[in-house]
Write an enzyme that holds these catalytic residues in place. Structure first.
Site, PDB file in Angstrom:
ATOM      1  N   HIS A 103     -48.968  14.560  22.361  1.00  0.00           N
ATOM      2  CA  HIS A 103     -48.372  14.081  23.609  1.00  0.00           C
ATOM      3  C   HIS A 103     -48.442  15.177  24.670  1.00  0.00           C
ATOM      4  CE1 HIS A 103     -46.761  10.854  21.098  1.00  0.00           C
ATOM      5  NE2 HIS A 103     -46.518  10.200  22.231  1.00  0.00           N
TER       6      HIS A 103
ATOM      7  N   SER B  58     -44.434   6.180  25.165  1.00  0.00           N
ATOM      8  CA  SER B  58     -44.054   7.594  25.170  1.00  0.00           C
ATOM      9  C   SER B  58     -44.803   8.428  26.195  1.00  0.00           C
ATOM     10  CB  SER B  58     -44.269   8.190  23.770  1.00  0.00           C
ATOM     11  OG  SER B  58     -45.593   7.953  23.316  1.00  0.00           O
TER      12      SER B  58
END
Length: 255
Positions: free
Chosen positions: A236, A31
């Protein structure tokens, strides 16, 4: 006649066409390479390949690049081996982040969020043991597979960021003990990835310094999401984090 002579001379020196040779670039990984958290995922579905991911930014900035975007949210080392099967053997540049999911990153964050300081520290230590003792051979397999599939590729392996400034500006959420433990896990992961990348002859790009001053609990916490909805974007990089935290150090390392 002069132009023809010049072309012939360049050819005899082996220089014809080298300056304009296009890069065949493949972005592999999890990711952090697909760009989860950076938005603009298009039709990539669960892989969440972002138009703001560092790989796409690099391809956009280098005219003539042939870009193959295979990174996918949730990928472990075994998944990246599958991605490599779809990589062109003519690839001349390959970038990669992998290892965090193998080490149980999501479970570490969940455990630290819901439990005591000591339980968090214990879970991080379990992850660090896995990273030090089990992950190295898995990384070796991935790096070897890249070289086997695309022998002329320049392999660039990137790290993960440290997530927190400790002590920082946050007065809610995880304790400093938990934040420090999570950071120590990122440091162990970076150390092992750097070692195995070096052994494989790859270029290691350590992004941790690029996130300093921009991570969670910093004065300008704009490079990383904290807890978010949807939850898979938590911890993230934002679009700014992909650009400043990943694309910038990548460009500094390889141009």
């Amino acid at each position: 006649m002069c132009a023809a002579l010049g072309v012939a001379l360049l050819a005899s020196l082996g220089l014809a066409g080298t300056a304009s040779a296009a890069t065949s670039y493949t972005a592999l990984g999890d990711s952090y390479s697909s760009g989860v958290g950076a938005g603009s995922y298009g039709s990539s579905g669960a892989c969440k390949r972002s138009a703001n991911a560092y790989g796409q930014l690099w391809a956009n900035a280098h005219s003539g690049t042939s870009f193959t975007f295979l990174a996918c949210s949730g990928a472990k080392t075994g998944d990246v081996l599958t991605q490599i099967n779809s990589m062109p053997s003519s690839a001349t540049l390959v970038t990669l982040t992998v290892g965090g999911n193998d080490a149980g990153f999501t479970d570490v964050i969940t455990t630290c969020t819901l439990n005591s300081d000591q339980t968090c520290v214990d879970r991080v230590n379990t992850a660090k043991s896995y990273v030090q003792n089990t992950l190295p051979s898995l990384l070796d397999n991935v790096y070897r597979a890249v070289k086997t599939k695309a022998p002329n590729a320049h392999l660039v392996v990137l790290s993960y960021p440290r997530f927190y400034t400790v002590p920082g500006s946050c007065n809610v959420g995880l304790s400093d003990t938990k934040r420090s433990a999570i950071n120590s896990g990122a440091d162990t992961l970076a150390s092992v990835i750097a070692s195995r990348a070096s052994a494989a002859g790859a270029t290691f790009v350590d992004v941790r310094s690029a996130f300093v001053g921009h991570n969670i609990c910093s004065s300008a916490s704009d490079y990383l999401h904290s807890l978010t909805w949807p939850v898979d974007e938590s911890y993230h990089p934002t679009a700014a984090g992909q650009r400043g935290g990943y694309y910038t150090p990548l460009t500094a390392a390889i141009g």
